[in-house]
Design a protein around this motif. Sequence first.
Motif, short mmCIF file in Angstrom:
data_model
loop_
_atom_site.label_atom_id
_atom_site.label_comp_id
_atom_site.label_asym_id
_atom_site.label_seq_id
_atom_site.Cartn_x
_atom_site.Cartn_y
_atom_site.Cartn_z
N ALA A 647 -14.58 -1.00 17.30
CA ALA A 647 -15.10 0.11 16.48
C ALA A 647 -14.09 1.24 16.40
O ALA A 647 -13.89 1.84 15.33
N VAL A 648 -13.43 1.55 17.52
CA VAL A 648 -12.42 2.61 17.53
C VAL A 648 -11.21 2.19 16.70
O VAL A 648 -10.68 2.99 15.91
N THR A 649 -10.76 0.97 16.87
CA THR A 649 -9.59 0.49 16.13
C THR A 649 -9.85 0.52 14.62
O THR A 649 -8.99 0.96 13.84
N GLU A 650 -11.03 0.05 14.19
CA GLU A 650 -11.34 0.04 12.76
C GLU A 650 -11.42 1.45 12.21
O GLU A 650 -10.98 1.71 11.08
N GLU A 651 -11.99 2.37 12.99
CA GLU A 651 -12.08 3.76 12.54
C GLU A 651 -10.68 4.38 12.40
O GLU A 651 -10.43 5.15 11.46
N LEU A 652 -9.79 4.08 13.31
CA LEU A 652 -8.43 4.61 13.24
C LEU A 652 -7.70 4.09 12.01
O LEU A 652 -7.00 4.85 11.32
N LEU A 653 -7.86 2.80 11.72
CA LEU A 653 -7.12 2.20 10.62
C LEU A 653 -7.65 2.63 9.25
O LEU A 653 -7.00 2.38 8.24
N ASP A 655 -7.86 5.68 8.45
CA ASP A 655 -7.10 6.91 8.15
C ASP A 655 -5.70 6.53 7.70
O ASP A 655 -4.90 5.97 8.47
N SER A 656 -5.37 6.85 6.46
CA SER A 656 -4.05 6.50 5.91
C SER A 656 -2.94 7.28 6.62
O SER A 656 -1.83 6.77 6.81
N ALA A 657 -3.23 8.54 7.02
CA ALA A 657 -2.22 9.34 7.72
C ALA A 657 -1.88 8.71 9.07
O ALA A 657 -0.71 8.66 9.47
N PHE A 658 -2.90 8.18 9.76
CA PHE A 658 -2.64 7.53 11.05
C PHE A 658 -1.80 6.27 10.86
O PHE A 658 -0.87 6.01 11.63
N ARG A 659 -2.11 5.48 9.83
CA ARG A 659 -1.32 4.27 9.59
C ARG A 659 0.13 4.62 9.28
O ARG A 659 1.06 3.95 9.72
#
Length: 798
Positions: A647-653, A655-659
């Motif tokens: 769930a955390v990994t999917e939420e992070l990905l 975000d385009s800025a994080f990628r």
Amino acid sequence: QHLIPLPMIHVMVTNHSLFLPTMLGAREDPDENAKARDALLDVILGLVRHCPSVCNSSHFGVLLGAYGATLSDTDQKLMMILQSYEKNNISLAEFRLLLWGPAAVEHHKIRKSLGKTLWQQPSMEDILTLLDREKMFQTIINFPQHRRILPEDAKELTFKEHSIKEPQNLYDPCFLLPLFSGLITSETVVDCYKFVDVNALGLTVAALSSYDPKVRAAAYHILGNFYTHLEAARFKEKRQLLYLLDVVKNGIRQLNTRLTFCLALYIAKVAQQMLKPEEHMYMKINNFLLTYQYLDLKKVPGFFKFFYSFDMEHKTEREWLFELLSNSLKDKHCYELCDHQKIIHVLLVFFNSPLCDETAEEHIIQILLHAARITKAAYQLTRDHNLLTWILHILQRRVFEKRLIPDLISLLHTLWFTNLGNKEKTKRFMPLPLINEFLYVLTVLIRHIWIKIDASTFTEFLQILSSVLHHRSGAFDDYKEMGWITINESILSHTEALLLLHKWSIVGRESHLQEALQTLAHKYNVKELLKIFKERNRPKALGWGVSRHSRRKRVDEQEDMESEVEVSFLEECKTSLRSIFTNWDAVFPDKTFDSPESQVEVDSAVKASTCVMVKWVIKSGIESPISESQSFTLLRWLQRNILPFNAVTEELLKDSAFRHHLLQFYSRVTNEVDEDGLRGDPSCLFTTIMLQLLEVQGLVDNDMYKSVIKSVCLPALKDHDHERKAATLFLLSDYLWDLWLGVQEPRLFLTHVKLIAKAFEETPRFGESPKAKQKKPNDAIVALCKDIHSLIGEKLHI
């Protein structure tokens, strides 16, 4: 035969047009001439030691004129040059009463113009006038106990002591003690009052605490001669000073006894106090001394009498004691002297008394801070005196004085690193209960650091917390290897991590991070953060007699002080905070809630907090320098503590800025090279993480990923062949860049494989026989590309 003789080099140096300006003008322009003069003194010192024939008494005028009698490196080199002259039989006997600095230059000019017949030696008053009283007192407080009066032949380096921060502001006792010995002789007239007034007597007494027996012997010799002159002197305070010296002399029972620095400083302060009859302590100290015939070397004189005084000026007496203890705790002998009388216990109890005012509280913390720098004292303070529990009690007061936070952080910082020592270098660890006790105090302190503390204090706090977490992690790993059972491995809660991140957003002036934290706090009702925002936005109440304009001006000044942050501290803060987060793991509560909605809400808060921290960690890795070990620790934390939570990994990905930041960080890690080529461990680990993230996003081509990446490339990353591993990383970086940017097919990866495979087919080049082929450095990537190309041709028909 073709080298220039050393005497000629000496003449060329000393006769140079810039020699005198460099030697004598450096103190006026320290920034410009300091380095040049240091280099010049190194040359002269080498010439004097290797060629004694260059020494001449005519050089003393310049050398003494350049000398400042301090512990700076420059003055120590000049001192070594003068000692080399003495060893080469060029004596300073003609300059028995030495002047130094500008006074020596002027004296040399007068001597040269008037001649030796009319020239007179300077008087004792002329020499003592050159001594600054405050500088002498600072030299007494920071007396270099390990300084040797005669240099060792094997050690020619300048003296350095870590406790002395500004040696240029302290006099060199190895110069002053021989000077005092020359001043106080049987045939000279001695101004005893002046000698005491400029703290020369105090410095001589402080030398009795030296670890060098020759320094102590010189000090005893001076005191013996001074006592003889003092008996014949005439001034009001003569009898008190004689009685003080008698009390000290009666307490010393062995030859060349070393006094603890605490006692030496006490005697120096009392001697200076004898010249101030108008002060309250004059009468108190005289009354105390008259009750004793000798000085007890195993006690702090008059501690309980002054500390528990019921006089109207009891605060003055107590502060006099506090200053004595704060300045005298320098080694384990001073601590043992205080601990023998239970002084530390008395101070800890008195701190929590209603009679202890703000000034006394600050003094007590400073005394504990000085004691914590001593290894034995730091250990006993935590074990025997329960200092960590004492600090915790202060933090949990109903009415907590926030002004104490910087001092308590400094105390914890000193206490931890003194106990830590070099244990991590020797792979030794402190007991887990002690580590956890430090950690618990720090987690409680996290809830107080949102107040306005400066960047240096915040940096100290982060350094302690980072070091404690790192040491705790190493201790857990070591205990697991030994088969011990370890429990309670989770450390910081997500709320405490958010509080740290919020304080950093203020210190680092990251407005976007503050907005994100404020949104998160309101959305998930994080009470601790909401309380901070409420406190910061609350209007300040006006006190009696304070106008709104003056109060607003004071608030603006405080805000300006908070915004003036030194850049040097910011990088240290960022590095320590990143290290703290890489030792933190997301913990989702196992507690059963009354309703599923409550469970989902808590999980969502932890997930959102984790995402904010991961984003900041990755972004900080791009913005600031990061070492290979730090990169590896960060990536291992991502793999072990973040990626398992889908769930955390999917939420992070999402975000385009994080990628984008993650791709930047990947590029930075894989592009940095060392002497052997590509960075091995961080690059391999990061590549594996990026492939996992591609799987989570569903961006991988299943056929090629299974047949090529999993079967050929990933096993090659574990290969011990460095060239094959580097080639695999190079090809996988092409594969990752294509798919990470949203390309349907890894064209760059395929193009590289085809070109390399076809370019090195098994056909001889023009004019080259097949037998002439030899192994090239790029054989690894050629073999890898051929393997991949054969698989692509067979299974994908490309």
